[in-house]
Design a protein around this motif. Structure first.
Motif, PDB file in Angstrom:
ATOM      1  N   THR A   1     -35.515 -66.208  -6.443  1.00 49.68           N
ATOM      2  CA  THR A   1     -35.911 -64.830  -6.145  1.00 49.68           C
ATOM      3  C   THR A   1     -36.035 -63.961  -7.384  1.00 49.68           C
ATOM      4  O   THR A   1     -36.530 -62.841  -7.302  1.00 49.68           O
ATOM      5  CB  THR A   1     -34.910 -64.184  -5.164  1.00 49.68           C
TER       6      THR A   1
ATOM      7  N   PHE B   1     -37.319 -68.852   3.273  1.00 51.67           N
ATOM      8  CA  PHE B   1     -36.462 -68.113   4.207  1.00 51.67           C
ATOM      9  C   PHE B   1     -36.408 -68.810   5.557  1.00 51.67           C
ATOM     10  O   PHE B   1     -35.326 -69.029   6.115  1.00 51.67           O
ATOM     11  CB  PHE B   1     -36.993 -66.676   4.368  1.00 51.67           C
ATOM     12  N   ILE B   2     -37.562 -69.180   6.095  1.00 53.68           N
ATOM     13  CA  ILE B   2     -37.615 -69.840   7.412  1.00 53.68           C
ATOM     14  C   ILE B   2     -36.873 -71.166   7.384  1.00 53.68           C
ATOM     15  O   ILE B   2     -36.096 -71.477   8.288  1.00 53.68           O
ATOM     16  CB  ILE B   2     -39.082 -70.031   7.849  1.00 53.68           C
TER      17      ILE B   2
ATOM     18  N   ALA C   1     -39.037 -61.619  -0.589  1.00 52.02           N
ATOM     19  CA  ALA C   1     -40.349 -61.885   0.024  1.00 52.02           C
ATOM     20  C   ALA C   1     -41.090 -60.583   0.308  1.00 52.02           C
ATOM     21  O   ALA C   1     -42.316 -60.512   0.158  1.00 52.02           O
ATOM     22  CB  ALA C   1     -40.179 -62.690   1.308  1.00 52.02           C
ATOM     23  N   ASN C   2     -40.368 -59.551   0.679  1.00 50.34           N
ATOM     24  CA  ASN C   2     -41.010 -58.259   0.971  1.00 50.34           C
ATOM     25  C   ASN C   2     -41.439 -57.510  -0.281  1.00 50.34           C
ATOM     26  O   ASN C   2     -42.259 -56.599  -0.202  1.00 50.34           O
ATOM     27  CB  ASN C   2     -40.071 -57.386   1.810  1.00 50.34           C
TER      28      ASN C   2
ATOM     29  N   TYR D   1     -35.209 -62.606   2.079  1.00 54.46           N
ATOM     30  CA  TYR D   1     -36.006 -61.662   2.870  1.00 54.46           C
ATOM     31  C   TYR D   1     -36.454 -60.485   2.005  1.00 54.46           C
ATOM     32  O   TYR D   1     -37.626 -60.108   2.012  1.00 54.46           O
ATOM     33  CB  TYR D   1     -35.208 -61.181   4.086  1.00 54.46           C
TER      34      TYR D   1
ATOM     35  N   GLN E   1     -41.290 -66.736   1.980  1.00 58.37           N
ATOM     36  CA  GLN E   1     -41.215 -66.703   3.443  1.00 58.37           C
ATOM     37  C   GLN E   1     -40.898 -68.093   4.001  1.00 58.37           C
ATOM     38  O   GLN E   1     -40.062 -68.226   4.906  1.00 58.37           O
ATOM     39  CB  GLN E   1     -42.532 -66.185   4.036  1.00 58.37           C
ATOM     40  N   TYR E   2     -41.538 -69.125   3.467  1.00 59.29           N
ATOM     41  CA  TYR E   2     -41.256 -70.496   3.912  1.00 59.29           C
ATOM     42  C   TYR E   2     -39.821 -70.894   3.563  1.00 59.29           C
ATOM     43  O   TYR E   2     -39.132 -71.541   4.346  1.00 59.29           O
ATOM     44  CB  TYR E   2     -42.241 -71.493   3.294  1.00 59.29           C
TER      45      TYR E   2
ATOM     46  N   ARG F   1     -45.095 -64.706  -2.243  1.00 61.62           N
ATOM     47  CA  ARG F   1     -44.565 -64.159  -0.981  1.00 61.62           C
ATOM     48  C   ARG F   1     -44.521 -65.249   0.090  1.00 61.62           C
ATOM     49  O   ARG F   1     -43.527 -65.390   0.799  1.00 61.62           O
ATOM     50  CB  ARG F   1     -45.418 -62.988  -0.524  1.00 61.62           C
ATOM     51  N   LYS F   2     -45.594 -66.032   0.190  1.00 59.70           N
ATOM     52  CA  LYS F   2     -45.631 -67.138   1.163  1.00 59.70           C
ATOM     53  C   LYS F   2     -44.532 -68.154   0.882  1.00 59.70           C
ATOM     54  O   LYS F   2     -43.860 -68.632   1.804  1.00 59.70           O
ATOM     55  CB  LYS F   2     -46.997 -67.842   1.142  1.00 59.70           C
TER      56      LYS F   2
END
Length: 195
Positions: A103, A190-191, A175-176, A172, A187-188, A183-184
């Motif tokens: 991050t 994070f998921i 990513a924001n 999170y 997000q991946y 960002r993608k």
């Protein structure tokens, strides 16, 4: 054709205990091999280095459930499981360190990082005692051993849970703040870790 039916019969005869044991071995092999692959791809990149360390610690911890059931002697199985938990108590600190690198906030949160490593180090002396793992409980009728936790195990569980929550918050937020492919990726990430 007969080999097909033989394979099907073997699959159906696999017990739940065998599935649990195999899953721990599979987790160990895939995680460690993926970590080595990433590390060898670029050994100088801090992201690759910490992913390799993260994969080694996660994989080495995950094989514990297999070893405790593969090793017949209960005392030896308990020692092997506790050895795997050495990696488990280090994992939260390594995981958050890796997340800080991914991050880009490693420099900002040195105190949090040092606190994570300190807690991991404080837990290590307890790993080989009954205060951390008392022994085994057995799931019947499968004969599958599971960890019977001691009181310090719950401290570890709380530590691990807090670190995981912190990691999800960091991912999170990062990513924001980014856009495009980064960002993608976040997000991946994070998921994958939320699951």
């Amino acid at each position: 054709l007969s080999s097909f039916f033989l394979n099907q019969a073997l699959l159906f005869s696999m017990t739940l205990r065998d599935i649990f044991i195999t899953s721990g071995l599979y987790s160990f092999l895939t995680t460690v091999l993926l970590g080595l692959f990433v590390l060898l791809y670029d050994r100088k990149n801090p992201l690759n280095i910490f992913y390799g360390i993260f994969a080694l610690t996660a994989g080495s911890w995950s094989i514990g459930s297999s070893l405790e059931n593969l090793i017949e002697d209960e005392t030896a199985a308990l020692w092997a499981l506790r050895g795997c938990y050495l990696f488990g108590v280090i994992l939260p600190a390594v995981f958050i360190h890796f997340t800080y690198i991914v991050t880009g906030v490693a420099r900002v949160n040195r105190q949090s990082l040092m606190a994570s490593y300190s807690i991991s180090l404080l837990l290590i002396p307890f790993v080989f005692t009954d205060l951390f793992i008392e022994g085994f409980a057995v799931i019947q009728p499968y004969g599958f051993r599971i960890t019977k936790p001691g009181p310090v195990y719950y401290v570890f569980l709380l530590f691990f849970s807090v670190v995981c929550a912190r990691i999800l918050i960091l991912m999170y937020a990062a990513a924001n703040k980014t856009s495009g492919i980064q960002r993608k990726q976040l997000q991946y990430f994070f998921i994958a870790h939320a699951i």
